[in-house]
Scaffold this motif. Structure first.
Motif, PDB file in Angstrom:
ATOM      1  N   ILE A 108      42.276  34.937  36.122  1.00  0.00           N
ATOM      2  CA  ILE A 108      41.636  36.079  36.789  1.00  0.00           C
ATOM      3  C   ILE A 108      40.262  35.688  37.340  1.00  0.00           C
ATOM      4  CG2 ILE A 108      40.544  38.321  36.338  1.00  0.00           C
ATOM      5  CD1 ILE A 108      43.403  38.723  36.518  1.00  0.00           C
ATOM      6  N   LYS A 109      39.533  34.863  36.600  1.00  0.00           N
ATOM      7  CA  LYS A 109      38.181  34.474  36.970  1.00  0.00           C
ATOM      8  C   LYS A 109      38.161  33.671  38.274  1.00  0.00           C
ATOM      9  CE  LYS A 109      34.223  32.406  34.617  1.00  0.00           C
ATOM     10  NZ  LYS A 109      33.826  31.684  33.418  1.00  0.00           N
ATOM     11  N   ASN A 110      39.232  32.932  38.542  1.00  0.00           N
ATOM     12  CA  ASN A 110      39.315  32.082  39.722  1.00  0.00           C
ATOM     13  C   ASN A 110      39.564  32.939  40.969  1.00  0.00           C
ATOM     14  OD1 ASN A 110      39.721  30.107  41.575  1.00  0.00           O
ATOM     15  ND2 ASN A 110      41.176  28.945  40.343  1.00  0.00           N
ATOM     16  N   LYS A 111      38.628  32.927  41.894  1.00  0.00           N
ATOM     17  CA  LYS A 111      38.684  33.789  43.077  1.00  0.00           C
ATOM     18  C   LYS A 111      39.887  33.473  43.973  1.00  0.00           C
ATOM     19  CE  LYS A 111      35.717  36.378  45.793  1.00  0.00           C
ATOM     20  NZ  LYS A 111      35.231  37.667  45.395  1.00  0.00           N
ATOM     21  N   SER A 112      40.348  32.244  43.978  1.00  0.00           N
ATOM     22  CA  SER A 112      41.471  31.877  44.855  1.00  0.00           C
ATOM     23  C   SER A 112      42.793  32.483  44.379  1.00  0.00           C
ATOM     24  CB  SER A 112      41.604  30.357  44.946  1.00  0.00           C
ATOM     25  OG  SER A 112      41.944  29.815  43.674  1.00  0.00           O
ATOM     26  N   ASN A 113      42.845  32.949  43.136  1.00  0.00           N
ATOM     27  CA  ASN A 113      44.060  33.562  42.605  1.00  0.00           C
ATOM     28  C   ASN A 113      44.124  35.068  42.859  1.00  0.00           C
ATOM     29  OD1 ASN A 113      45.004  31.123  41.532  1.00  0.00           O
ATOM     30  ND2 ASN A 113      43.794  31.401  39.681  1.00  0.00           N
ATOM     31  N   HIS A 114      43.071  35.652  43.406  1.00  0.00           N
ATOM     32  CA  HIS A 114      43.029  37.097  43.610  1.00  0.00           C
ATOM     33  C   HIS A 114      44.026  37.528  44.687  1.00  0.00           C
ATOM     34  CE1 HIS A 114      38.752  37.815  41.827  1.00  0.00           C
ATOM     35  NE2 HIS A 114      39.559  37.207  40.990  1.00  0.00           N
ATOM     36  N   ILE A 115      44.856  38.517  44.350  1.00  0.00           N
ATOM     37  CA  ILE A 115      45.779  39.137  45.297  1.00  0.00           C
ATOM     38  C   ILE A 115      45.338  40.588  45.416  1.00  0.00           C
ATOM     39  CG2 ILE A 115      48.174  39.748  45.767  1.00  0.00           C
ATOM     40  CD1 ILE A 115      48.987  37.415  43.907  1.00  0.00           C
ATOM     41  N   LYS A 116      45.080  41.030  46.648  1.00  0.00           N
ATOM     42  CA  LYS A 116      44.543  42.377  46.842  1.00  0.00           C
ATOM     43  C   LYS A 116      45.514  43.234  47.647  1.00  0.00           C
ATOM     44  CE  LYS A 116      39.782  40.978  46.423  1.00  0.00           C
ATOM     45  NZ  LYS A 116      38.429  41.078  46.891  1.00  0.00           N
ATOM     46  N   PHE A 117      45.435  44.544  47.416  1.00  0.00           N
ATOM     47  CA  PHE A 117      46.200  45.490  48.224  1.00  0.00           C
ATOM     48  C   PHE A 117      45.657  45.447  49.644  1.00  0.00           C
ATOM     49  CE2 PHE A 117      46.746  47.373  43.963  1.00  0.00           C
ATOM     50  CZ  PHE A 117      48.124  47.545  43.954  1.00  0.00           C
ATOM     51  N   ALA A 119      49.545  43.642  39.106  1.00  0.00           N
ATOM     52  CA  ALA A 119      50.975  43.429  38.872  1.00  0.00           C
ATOM     53  C   ALA A 119      51.435  42.171  39.599  1.00  0.00           C
ATOM     54  CB  ALA A 119      51.764  44.642  39.325  1.00  0.00           C
ATOM     55  N   ALA A 120      51.044  42.021  40.854  1.00  0.00           N
ATOM     56  CA  ALA A 120      51.415  40.830  41.617  1.00  0.00           C
ATOM     57  C   ALA A 120      50.755  39.583  41.043  1.00  0.00           C
ATOM     58  CB  ALA A 120      51.023  41.009  43.076  1.00  0.00           C
ATOM     59  N   MET A 121      49.520  39.735  40.604  1.00  0.00           N
ATOM     60  CA  MET A 121      48.824  38.594  40.006  1.00  0.00           C
ATOM     61  C   MET A 121      49.490  38.167  38.712  1.00  0.00           C
ATOM     62  SD  MET A 121      44.819  39.492  40.718  1.00  0.00           S
ATOM     63  CE  MET A 121      44.199  38.045  39.924  1.00  0.00           C
ATOM     64  N   SER A 122      49.951  39.139  37.930  1.00  0.00           N
ATOM     65  CA  SER A 122      50.632  38.839  36.678  1.00  0.00           C
ATOM     66  C   SER A 122      51.924  38.064  36.935  1.00  0.00           C
ATOM     67  CB  SER A 122      50.929  40.135  35.935  1.00  0.00           C
ATOM     68  OG  SER A 122      51.708  39.886  34.797  1.00  0.00           O
ATOM     69  N   LYS A 123      52.673  38.511  37.951  1.00  0.00           N
ATOM     70  CA  LYS A 123      53.919  37.813  38.292  1.00  0.00           C
ATOM     71  C   LYS A 123      53.630  36.387  38.732  1.00  0.00           C
ATOM     72  CE  LYS A 123      56.171  42.068  39.722  1.00  0.00           C
ATOM     73  NZ  LYS A 123      56.503  42.907  40.874  1.00  0.00           N
ATOM     74  N   ALA A 124      52.621  36.216  39.573  1.00  0.00           N
ATOM     75  CA  ALA A 124      52.258  34.875  40.045  1.00  0.00           C
ATOM     76  C   ALA A 124      51.788  33.997  38.896  1.00  0.00           C
ATOM     77  CB  ALA A 124      51.165  34.982  41.115  1.00  0.00           C
ATOM     78  N   PHE A 125      51.051  34.569  37.956  1.00  0.00           N
ATOM     79  CA  PHE A 125      50.559  33.818  36.800  1.00  0.00           C
ATOM     80  C   PHE A 125      51.730  33.363  35.933  1.00  0.00           C
ATOM     81  CE2 PHE A 125      49.213  34.082  32.278  1.00  0.00           C
ATOM     82  CZ  PHE A 125      48.340  33.018  32.259  1.00  0.00           C
TER      83      PHE A 125
END
Length: 82
Positions: free
Chosen positions: A50-59, A71-77
């Motif tokens: 979560i801390k890594n800005k490049s992993n952020h997925i936004k609406f 939810a999308a970030m969790s799936k990607a993780f």
């Protein structure tokens, strides 16, 4: 509030010297600061993700536009862990 009367020497005998009390207070504050420090625990892998800005997925549109899509970030993780 209590009113104290007397000569300067009598007051010093009752209350002590101000310089000495200031030094004592600063020493005790330093000791307390040293003992009050806590060791930080290691972040979990999810928190580091979560801390890594490049992993952020936004609406991109709608009422939640600009917010993180957790939810999308969790799936990607979860997919990245395999």
């Amino acid at each position: 509030m209590v009113k104290i009367e007397g000569s300067l020497d009598e007051l010093r005998a009752l209350l002590g010297r101000a310089e000495r009390t200031v030094v004592d207070v600063t020493e005790t504050v330093k000791e307390v600061k040293q003992t009050a420090k806590k060791t930080r625990r290691k972040l979990s892998s999810w928190q580091r993700y979560i801390k890594n800005k490049s992993n952020h997925i936004k609406f991109k549109r709608g009422a939640k536009k600009g917010r993180l899509d957790l939810a999308a970030m969790s799936k990607a993780f979860k997919r990245s862990k395999k």
